[in-house]
Design a protein around this motif. Structure first.
Motif, PDB file in Angstrom:
ATOM      1  N   UNK A   1       0.831  -1.106   0.000  1.00 44.48           N
ATOM      2  CA  UNK A   1      -0.085  -0.027   0.085  1.00 44.48           C
ATOM      3  C   UNK A   1       0.892   1.326   0.173  1.00 44.48           C
ATOM      4  N   UNK A   2       0.277   2.318   0.540  1.00 43.17           N
ATOM      5  CA  UNK A   2       1.089   3.726   0.570  1.00 43.17           C
ATOM      6  C   UNK A   2       1.572   3.967   1.874  1.00 43.17           C
ATOM      7  N   UNK A   3       3.025   4.228   1.856  1.00 42.76           N
ATOM      8  CA  UNK A   3       3.606   4.525   3.090  1.00 42.76           C
ATOM      9  C   UNK A   3       4.401   5.761   2.945  1.00 42.76           C
ATOM     10  N   UNK A   4       4.294   6.607   3.993  1.00 40.21           N
ATOM     11  CA  UNK A   4       5.006   7.939   4.115  1.00 40.21           C
ATOM     12  C   UNK A   4       6.545   7.631   4.317  1.00 40.21           C
ATOM     13  N   UNK A   5       7.347   8.469   3.571  1.00 43.03           N
ATOM     14  CA  UNK A   5       8.730   8.539   3.816  1.00 43.03           C
ATOM     15  C   UNK A   5       8.998   8.720   5.105  1.00 43.03           C
ATOM     16  N   UNK A   6      10.060   7.922   5.689  1.00 42.64           N
ATOM     17  CA  UNK A   6      10.307   8.039   6.930  1.00 42.64           C
ATOM     18  C   UNK A   6       9.640   6.814   7.769  1.00 42.64           C
TER      19      UNK A   6
ATOM     20  N   UNK B   1       4.893  -1.465  -3.605  1.00 44.61           N
ATOM     21  CA  UNK B   1       4.343  -0.395  -2.495  1.00 44.61           C
ATOM     22  C   UNK B   1       4.742   0.992  -2.961  1.00 44.61           C
ATOM     23  N   UNK B   2       4.050   2.079  -2.529  1.00 45.61           N
ATOM     24  CA  UNK B   2       3.881   3.541  -2.958  1.00 45.61           C
ATOM     25  C   UNK B   2       4.580   4.224  -1.745  1.00 45.61           C
TER      26      UNK B   2
ATOM     27  N   UNK C   1       6.685  12.003  -4.960  1.00 47.68           N
ATOM     28  CA  UNK C   1       6.018  13.062  -5.483  1.00 47.68           C
ATOM     29  C   UNK C   1       5.156  12.698  -6.528  1.00 47.68           C
ATOM     30  N   UNK C   2       5.757  11.521  -7.391  1.00 41.41           N
ATOM     31  CA  UNK C   2       4.653  11.395  -8.606  1.00 41.41           C
ATOM     32  C   UNK C   2       3.912   9.902  -8.226  1.00 41.41           C
ATOM     33  N   UNK C   3       3.978   9.486  -6.818  1.00 41.01           N
ATOM     34  CA  UNK C   3       3.190   8.388  -6.532  1.00 41.01           C
ATOM     35  C   UNK C   3       3.386   7.074  -7.282  1.00 41.01           C
ATOM     36  N   UNK C   4       4.911   6.817  -7.762  1.00 40.49           N
ATOM     37  CA  UNK C   4       5.105   5.795  -8.498  1.00 40.49           C
ATOM     38  C   UNK C   4       5.355   4.725  -7.626  1.00 40.49           C
ATOM     39  N   UNK C   5       4.859   3.472  -8.044  1.00 38.54           N
ATOM     40  CA  UNK C   5       5.023   2.264  -7.028  1.00 38.54           C
ATOM     41  C   UNK C   5       6.844   1.830  -7.392  1.00 38.54           C
ATOM     42  N   UNK C   6       6.792   1.320  -6.055  1.00 42.04           N
ATOM     43  CA  UNK C   6       8.268   0.669  -5.712  1.00 42.04           C
ATOM     44  C   UNK C   6       8.214  -0.856  -5.892  1.00 42.04           C
TER      45      UNK C   6
END
Length: 266
Positions: free
Chosen positions: A146-151, A243-244, A214-219
């Motif tokens: 899913x989406x995870x904030x940096x840090x 994940x993003x 920034x671009x919400x690109x999946x890793x």
């Protein structure tokens, strides 16, 4: 000439070769597929006269999994040691050792029978083996963090199954990008069992973390599990990870605040 009959008493003991095989049953136990196990059987002439061996072969539905060779021949042999046009002779008390081999190709029980034909008749020794092998499976769709904030980090688990009938030895578990890491270990999974591996998604660990966020690109990455699965195509299996990473989205509700006229001291 005197033609009267003369009677002479004759006394003697008949002798013959007698075949005896040991053991009467050979168990190979569990044998990994792709490998070969060997055992020995001994044929002895326990009679008082020479014994002729005419044929020795493995019979049964699984005969092709077994092979015969005389001890010390250095040959892998086939499932027939002596053919009908060959023979060998054992003196009284003499023995011959026959090497029996089994090479399972699949995970299943194998049975057979060594039949040895002599001029004294037929003797048999039954054979049994169980072909065993591990079988790795990693089920499921790509694992989505899913989406995870940096840090910050996100954690998920991956289940590794051993559906085979021999222990599965896991020699290595790795991931293909820095954004993911494995934080638990698995070494051996018993037959018909499973183990879980914990994987952490840390989007900030990626070299392009900020731009991707920034671009919400999946890793994306692959979880790679290396084991002793006997199938060459399954010795390295993968599970897709995705994940993003996201950055905080700060927005100002209005460009300026209007306070109007305020008296000094208020």
């Amino acid at each position: 000439p005197d033609t009267s009959e003369i009677t002479v008493d004759l006394d003697g003991t008949a002798v013959e070769g007698t075949a005896a095989v040991t053991p009467a049953a050979v168990s190979f136990g569990q044998v990994r597929t792709g490998t070969t196990a060997t055992r020995e059987i001994t044929l002895t002439n326990v009679g008082d006269a020479p014994l002729t061996l005419r044929n020795a072969a493995v019979l049964g539905a699984d005969a092709s999994a077994f092979s015969l060779a005389s001890a010390g021949s250095g040959s892998a042999g086939s499932n027939s040691w002596l053919s009908d046009n060959e023979q060998t002779t054992l003196a009284s008390g003499e023995s011959v050792t026959i090497t029996v081999s089994v090479a399972p190709e699949r995970r299943r029980a194998l049975t057979g029978q060594v039949r040895i034909v002599t001029d004294d008749g037929t003797v048999n020794s039954s054979l049994g083996a169980m072909g065993v092998a591990p079988d790795i499976e990693i089920a499921g769709e790509p694992l989505d963090f899913g989406s995870t904030r940096l840090g910050e980090t996100a954690t998920e688990t991956v289940q590794i199954d051993n559906t085979g009938n021999a222990p599965l030895n896991v020699s290595d578990i790795s991931v293909t990008t820095d954004a993911y890491r494995v934080v638990s270990d698995v070494e051996t999974i018993p037959p018909k069992s499973s183990r879980t591996v914990t994987v952490v998604f840390d989007p900030a660990a990626s070299e392009d973390a900020t731009d991707d966020a920034k671009s919400e690109m999946a890793q994306t990455a692959n979880l790679v599990v290396t084991s002793n699965d006997t199938d060459a195509g399954q010795q390295r299996v993968t599970r897709r990870l995705t994940g993003v990473g996201v950055t905080p989205d700060v927005q100002v509700s209005q460009k300026a605040l209007q306070y109007g006229t305020v008296a000094l001291g208020d």
